[in-house]
Design a protein around this motif. Structure first.
Motif, PDB file in Angstrom:
ATOM      1  N   GLU A 155       6.165  -1.341  -0.205  1.00  0.00           N
ATOM      2  CA  GLU A 155       6.390  -0.008  -0.880  1.00  0.00           C
ATOM      3  C   GLU A 155       4.625   0.387  -1.010  1.00  0.00           C
ATOM      4  O   GLU A 155       4.635   1.141  -2.073  1.00  0.00           O
ATOM      5  CB  GLU A 155       6.633  -0.453  -2.418  1.00  0.00           C
ATOM      6  CG  GLU A 155       8.065  -1.108  -2.283  1.00  0.00           C
ATOM      7  CD  GLU A 155       9.185   0.127  -2.384  1.00  0.00           C
ATOM      8  OE1 GLU A 155       8.745   1.164  -2.743  1.00  0.00           O
ATOM      9  OE2 GLU A 155      10.217   0.013  -1.773  1.00  0.00           O
ATOM     10  N   GLU A 156       4.145   0.420  -0.079  1.00  0.00           N
ATOM     11  CA  GLU A 156       2.503   0.776  -0.029  1.00  0.00           C
ATOM     12  C   GLU A 156       2.665   1.869   0.706  1.00  0.00           C
ATOM     13  O   GLU A 156       3.240   2.007   1.869  1.00  0.00           O
ATOM     14  CB  GLU A 156       1.641   0.045   0.477  1.00  0.00           C
ATOM     15  CG  GLU A 156       1.123  -1.216  -0.679  1.00  0.00           C
ATOM     16  CD  GLU A 156       0.515  -0.538  -1.715  1.00  0.00           C
ATOM     17  OE1 GLU A 156      -0.319   0.271  -1.676  1.00  0.00           O
ATOM     18  OE2 GLU A 156       0.911  -1.084  -2.849  1.00  0.00           O
ATOM     19  N   GLY A 157       2.046   3.094   0.416  1.00  0.00           N
ATOM     20  CA  GLY A 157       1.964   4.333   1.330  1.00  0.00           C
ATOM     21  C   GLY A 157       0.623   4.411   2.015  1.00  0.00           C
ATOM     22  O   GLY A 157      -0.241   3.432   2.048  1.00  0.00           O
ATOM     23  N   ARG A 158       0.506   5.419   3.083  1.00  0.00           N
ATOM     24  CA  ARG A 158      -0.552   5.450   3.788  1.00  0.00           C
ATOM     25  C   ARG A 158      -0.893   4.418   5.028  1.00  0.00           C
ATOM     26  O   ARG A 158      -2.005   4.605   5.308  1.00  0.00           O
ATOM     27  CB  ARG A 158      -1.978   5.562   2.999  1.00  0.00           C
ATOM     28  CG  ARG A 158      -2.044   7.088   2.121  1.00  0.00           C
ATOM     29  CD  ARG A 158      -3.300   7.002   1.418  1.00  0.00           C
ATOM     30  NE  ARG A 158      -4.441   6.620   2.131  1.00  0.00           N
ATOM     31  CZ  ARG A 158      -5.212   7.565   2.972  1.00  0.00           C
ATOM     32  NH1 ARG A 158      -4.625   8.737   3.257  1.00  0.00           N
ATOM     33  NH2 ARG A 158      -6.286   7.309   3.700  1.00  0.00           N
ATOM     34  N   SER A 159       0.197   3.977   5.341  1.00  0.00           N
ATOM     35  CA  SER A 159      -0.016   2.956   6.469  1.00  0.00           C
ATOM     36  C   SER A 159      -0.385   3.617   7.575  1.00  0.00           C
ATOM     37  O   SER A 159      -1.436   3.110   8.459  1.00  0.00           O
ATOM     38  CB  SER A 159       1.309   2.148   6.631  1.00  0.00           C
ATOM     39  OG  SER A 159       2.468   2.722   6.883  1.00  0.00           O
ATOM     40  N   SER A 160       0.299   4.742   7.988  1.00  0.00           N
ATOM     41  CA  SER A 160      -0.137   5.558   9.530  1.00  0.00           C
ATOM     42  C   SER A 160      -1.710   6.195   9.215  1.00  0.00           C
ATOM     43  O   SER A 160      -2.227   6.144  10.266  1.00  0.00           O
ATOM     44  CB  SER A 160       0.942   6.389   9.715  1.00  0.00           C
ATOM     45  OG  SER A 160       1.173   7.495   8.489  1.00  0.00           O
ATOM     46  N   GLU A 161      -1.815   6.823   8.041  1.00  0.00           N
ATOM     47  CA  GLU A 161      -2.968   7.334   7.748  1.00  0.00           C
ATOM     48  C   GLU A 161      -4.256   6.423   8.121  1.00  0.00           C
ATOM     49  O   GLU A 161      -5.268   6.790   8.386  1.00  0.00           O
ATOM     50  CB  GLU A 161      -3.093   8.107   6.457  1.00  0.00           C
ATOM     51  CG  GLU A 161      -2.243   9.303   6.471  1.00  0.00           C
ATOM     52  CD  GLU A 161      -0.858   8.993   5.906  1.00  0.00           C
ATOM     53  OE1 GLU A 161      -0.457   7.742   5.785  1.00  0.00           O
ATOM     54  OE2 GLU A 161      -0.212   9.869   5.787  1.00  0.00           O
ATOM     55  N   THR A 162      -4.074   5.223   7.388  1.00  0.00           N
ATOM     56  CA  THR A 162      -4.961   4.122   7.565  1.00  0.00           C
ATOM     57  C   THR A 162      -5.285   3.833   8.798  1.00  0.00           C
ATOM     58  O   THR A 162      -6.447   3.645   9.195  1.00  0.00           O
ATOM     59  CB  THR A 162      -4.558   2.787   6.599  1.00  0.00           C
ATOM     60  OG1 THR A 162      -4.518   3.424   5.244  1.00  0.00           O
ATOM     61  CG2 THR A 162      -5.639   1.841   6.711  1.00  0.00           C
ATOM     62  N   ALA A 163      -4.304   3.576   9.878  1.00  0.00           N
ATOM     63  CA  ALA A 163      -4.496   3.235  11.076  1.00  0.00           C
ATOM     64  C   ALA A 163      -5.119   4.241  12.204  1.00  0.00           C
ATOM     65  O   ALA A 163      -6.002   3.922  12.794  1.00  0.00           O
ATOM     66  CB  ALA A 163      -2.997   3.093  11.757  1.00  0.00           C
ATOM     67  N   VAL A 164      -4.845   5.560  11.549  1.00  0.00           N
ATOM     68  CA  VAL A 164      -5.702   6.596  12.466  1.00  0.00           C
ATOM     69  C   VAL A 164      -6.929   6.674  11.902  1.00  0.00           C
ATOM     70  O   VAL A 164      -7.858   6.714  12.730  1.00  0.00           O
ATOM     71  CB  VAL A 164      -4.820   8.038  12.003  1.00  0.00           C
ATOM     72  CG1 VAL A 164      -5.627   9.208  12.541  1.00  0.00           C
ATOM     73  CG2 VAL A 164      -3.461   7.982  12.666  1.00  0.00           C
ATOM     74  N   GLU A 165      -7.228   6.590  10.708  1.00  0.00           N
ATOM     75  CA  GLU A 165      -8.647   6.389  10.206  1.00  0.00           C
ATOM     76  C   GLU A 165      -9.478   5.386  10.502  1.00  0.00           C
ATOM     77  O   GLU A 165     -10.436   5.482  11.019  1.00  0.00           O
ATOM     78  CB  GLU A 165      -8.679   6.340   8.712  1.00  0.00           C
ATOM     79  CG  GLU A 165      -8.335   7.864   8.000  1.00  0.00           C
ATOM     80  CD  GLU A 165      -8.432   7.556   6.345  1.00  0.00           C
ATOM     81  OE1 GLU A 165      -8.442   6.500   6.018  1.00  0.00           O
ATOM     82  OE2 GLU A 165      -8.078   8.414   5.605  1.00  0.00           O
ATOM     83  N   ASP A 166      -8.881   4.345  10.912  1.00  0.00           N
ATOM     84  CA  ASP A 166      -9.506   2.971  11.559  1.00  0.00           C
ATOM     85  C   ASP A 166      -9.774   3.404  12.959  1.00  0.00           C
ATOM     86  O   ASP A 166     -10.933   2.911  13.419  1.00  0.00           O
ATOM     87  CB  ASP A 166      -8.450   1.737  11.388  1.00  0.00           C
ATOM     88  CG  ASP A 166      -8.407   1.031   9.845  1.00  0.00           C
ATOM     89  OD1 ASP A 166      -9.158   1.720   9.106  1.00  0.00           O
ATOM     90  OD2 ASP A 166      -7.485   0.150   9.960  1.00  0.00           O
ATOM     91  N   ILE A 167      -8.983   3.810  14.042  1.00  0.00           N
ATOM     92  CA  ILE A 167      -9.313   4.329  15.002  1.00  0.00           C
ATOM     93  C   ILE A 167     -10.220   5.326  15.038  1.00  0.00           C
ATOM     94  O   ILE A 167     -11.241   5.189  16.007  1.00  0.00           O
ATOM     95  CB  ILE A 167      -8.155   4.927  15.791  1.00  0.00           C
ATOM     96  CG1 ILE A 167      -7.053   3.604  16.113  1.00  0.00           C
ATOM     97  CG2 ILE A 167      -8.255   5.452  17.321  1.00  0.00           C
ATOM     98  CD1 ILE A 167      -5.649   4.270  16.464  1.00  0.00           C
ATOM     99  N   PHE A 168     -10.381   6.251  14.267  1.00  0.00           N
ATOM    100  CA  PHE A 168     -11.344   7.411  14.184  1.00  0.00           C
ATOM    101  C   PHE A 168     -12.787   6.623  13.638  1.00  0.00           C
ATOM    102  O   PHE A 168     -13.616   6.908  14.504  1.00  0.00           O
ATOM    103  CB  PHE A 168     -11.157   8.360  13.192  1.00  0.00           C
ATOM    104  CG  PHE A 168     -12.334   9.155  12.951  1.00  0.00           C
ATOM    105  CD1 PHE A 168     -12.338  10.259  13.950  1.00  0.00           C
ATOM    106  CD2 PHE A 168     -12.782   9.179  11.905  1.00  0.00           C
ATOM    107  CE1 PHE A 168     -13.391  11.131  13.662  1.00  0.00           C
ATOM    108  CE2 PHE A 168     -14.114  10.147  11.707  1.00  0.00           C
ATOM    109  CZ  PHE A 168     -14.160  11.198  12.723  1.00  0.00           C
TER     110      PHE A 168
END
Length: 177
Positions: A86-99
């Motif tokens: 139930e947590e959001g932003r999982s894809s955004e977090t992964a993209v931010e980590d790569i960046f």
């Protein structure tokens, strides 16, 4: 007449065996059984570095650990809670980590001696890395401030850099394979 009588008897026997099989299958399906076995064939070859012929390939401590030891002797490279239920932003977090990792490689050219570790604590992002002492301290402090300011502006959250320095690549080598 005898053949038709024999065929009908065989058919009736067949139907009775089918009925009994169906009842047995239904009885088996109605029970709740759990079958568990240990994982006997782990994939331990993926993620392992290949052994060189002369055994002169240097590895850091993190690279020398096998992938199935993550969480035991090796830690995750990204610490966050976005993958919980139930947590959001999982894809955004992964993209931010790569960046963040690509930004660090570009900002600190040929100075990163280990992998970049990213830890997220509430709104704060902590980036840890081991850096080579190729440049003067003044330039290193400038790059640290530049990295923190640019990433905090781009990601819109506070960034803190935890940098450790080593004089030579040999200081981070754990073993040769």
């Amino acid at each position: 007449m005898a053949t038709s009588c024999r065929c009908s008897r065989e058919l009736s026997k067949l139907f009775t065996t089918i009925r009994s099989l169906r009842w047995n299958q239904l009885a088996l399906c109605s029970e709740r059984n759990i079958h568990t076995t240990a994982a006997s064939s782990k994939n331990i070859r993926s993620g392992q570095p290949k052994i060189s012929i002369r055994q002169d390939k240097p590895l850091t401590y993190e690279e020398s650990q096998y992938p199935h030891f993550i969480g035991v002797t090796k830690t995750w490279n990204s610490w966050n809670t976005s993958t919980l239920h139930e947590e959001g932003r999982s894809s955004e977090t992964a993209v931010e980590d790569i960046f963040i990792r690509k930004f660090m490689v570009g900002t600190w050219p040929q100075m990163l001696m280990s992998e970049v570790i990213i830890k997220r604590r509430q709104n704060l992002v902590v980036i840890a890395a081991i850096i080579n002492q190729k440049i003067m301290a003044r330039q290193m402090y400038f790059l640290k401030g530049y990295t923190e300011e640019m990433l905090s502006y781009i990601l819109k959250c506070p960034i803190r850099l935890e940098i450790q320095t080593v004089k030579d690549k040999k200081d981070v080598i754990f073993k040769y394979i």
